[in-house]
Design an enzyme around this catalytic site. Structure first.
Site, mmCIF file in Angstrom:
data_model
loop_
_atom_site.group_PDB
_atom_site.id
_atom_site.type_symbol
_atom_site.label_atom_id
_atom_site.label_comp_id
_atom_site.label_asym_id
_atom_site.label_seq_id
_atom_site.Cartn_x
_atom_site.Cartn_y
_atom_site.Cartn_z
ATOM 1 N N ASP A 125 0.859 -1.184 0.000
ATOM 2 C CA ASP A 125 0.000 0.000 0.000
ATOM 3 C C ASP A 125 0.893 1.232 0.000
ATOM 4 O OD1 ASP A 125 -2.226 1.857 0.455
ATOM 5 O OD2 ASP A 125 -3.317 0.123 1.235
ATOM 6 N N ASP A 175 -9.573 1.253 -5.634
ATOM 7 C CA ASP A 175 -10.211 2.510 -6.023
ATOM 8 C C ASP A 175 -11.027 2.271 -7.290
ATOM 9 O OD1 ASP A 175 -10.859 5.124 -6.826
ATOM 10 O OD2 ASP A 175 -9.014 5.925 -5.950
ATOM 11 N N LYS A 179 -15.572 7.964 -12.320
ATOM 12 C CA LYS A 179 -15.809 8.807 -13.488
ATOM 13 C C LYS A 179 -15.277 8.128 -14.750
ATOM 14 C CE LYS A 179 -15.647 13.137 -10.878
ATOM 15 N NZ LYS A 179 -14.975 14.448 -10.714
ATOM 16 N N THR A 248 -15.136 -6.915 6.906
ATOM 17 C CA THR A 248 -14.603 -5.786 7.658
ATOM 18 C C THR A 248 -15.734 -4.896 8.170
ATOM 19 O OG1 THR A 248 -14.418 -4.363 5.704
ATOM 20 C CG2 THR A 248 -12.544 -5.803 6.206
ATOM 21 N N ARG A 249 -15.414 -4.067 9.123
ATOM 22 C CA ARG A 249 -16.401 -3.135 9.660
ATOM 23 C C ARG A 249 -16.914 -2.202 8.572
ATOM 24 N NH1 ARG A 249 -14.161 0.558 14.322
ATOM 25 N NH2 ARG A 249 -12.817 1.142 12.573
ATOM 26 N N PHE A 250 -16.009 -1.710 7.741
ATOM 27 C CA PHE A 250 -16.401 -0.811 6.650
ATOM 28 C C PHE A 250 -17.353 -1.526 5.697
ATOM 29 C CE2 PHE A 250 -15.688 0.674 2.287
ATOM 30 C CZ PHE A 250 -15.984 2.014 2.422
#
Length: 274
Positions: A125, A175, A179, A248-250
């Protein structure tokens, strides 16, 4: 965790409360973390290309900064593209290695490493707080099967890994570049898969997950059309979330809001002759 951390002690500093963000005034040219990850490890050694990630700048807590200083010399890897790395030497054993591209704050990575200690995870990352947090989790939970890579995963794959070096590839919630004019920045593209295929052993699994449905459809189309990969689902389409990928929490918050998460599991087919 191994009790042999061959890293220098962190320099003395003013007392701080755990979790408080670090705001340190550095002199011009002074590195942010002298013994930690470099700001731009590959520098200008490689041609510019369309990047699939957007560097995120956010505050680093005192605990994260401490982990970066103490643990990076032992468990960190700056992706500089200047050498081919020996994964056995990097991990200190010859266990299978899975590359994870983009790990956020590292909670899911740490949970997968704890659940499968026989598999090494090279987690890459560009988010410094996440790097520090994952190192903290690895130390706390004694996870010696994690190494944290800092920099561009494309340079790692292209310049620093040998053919057939990897036993798997994980790309979770990349990501989506929603657009249309930015779709070319999405990571899962034919060129990326060709590069990844050259570093994956036959039979290795590419596992992607996203909560952006248009990107999921593109992933399915691109992976399904690539000659080096086959869908692990005989009937095609998306796969149920496998038990080894933690919720995951997200992700849970998104599911509560009605988001749809799609998993894709594709297998690296045997190398073609000729």
């Amino acid at each position: 965790m191994s009790d042999s951390l061959n890293a220098p002690d962190a320099p003395p500093s003013a007392p701080h409360d755990p979790g408080v963000s670090v705001r340190h005034t550095r002199t011009r040219g002074e590195p942010r973390f002298p013994d930690g990850p470099r700001a731009d490890p590959a520098g200008s050694h490689f041609e510019r290309r369309i990047r699939s990630f957007q560097p995120r700048r956010s505050r680093v807590t005192a605990g994260q900064a401490d982990a970066l200083q103490r643990l990076w010399p032992t468990w960190g890897l700056d992706i500089d593209g200047q050498r081919v790395i020996d994964l056995g030497e990097l991990f200190g054993n010859d266990r299978p290695v899975v590359l994870e591209i983009g790990f956020g704050m590292g909670e899911a990575t740490a949970r997968m490493a704890a659940a499968d200690p026989g598999t090494n995870i090279l987690a890459v990352d560009v988010h410094t707080p996440g790097q520090g947090n994952l190192l903290n989790l690895a130390e706390r939970d004694g996870l010696s099967n994690i190494r944290v890579g800092n920099g561009d995963a494309i340079i790692l794959l292209r310049e620093m890994l040998r053919p057939d070096a990897l036993d798997g590839l994980r790309v979770y919630f990349p990501d989506p570049w929603p657009k249309k004019r930015h779709h070319k920045r999405r990571l899962i593209q034919p060129e990326f898969l060709t590069l990844a295929a050259a570093r994956l052993k036959p039979g290795a699994i590419v596992h992607c997950a996203t909560d952006w449905e248009p990107y999921a459809e593109q992933m399915l189309e691109v992976l399904g059309a690539h000659p080096d990969f086959e869908n692990t689902r005989a009937e095609g389409g998306f796969a149920p979330r496998p038990g080894f990928r933690p919720l995951t929490r997200f992700e849970g918050q998104g599911l509560d809001k009605g988001h749809v998460v799609n998993d894709l599991l594709f297998r690296r087919v045997p190398h073609r002759e000729g």
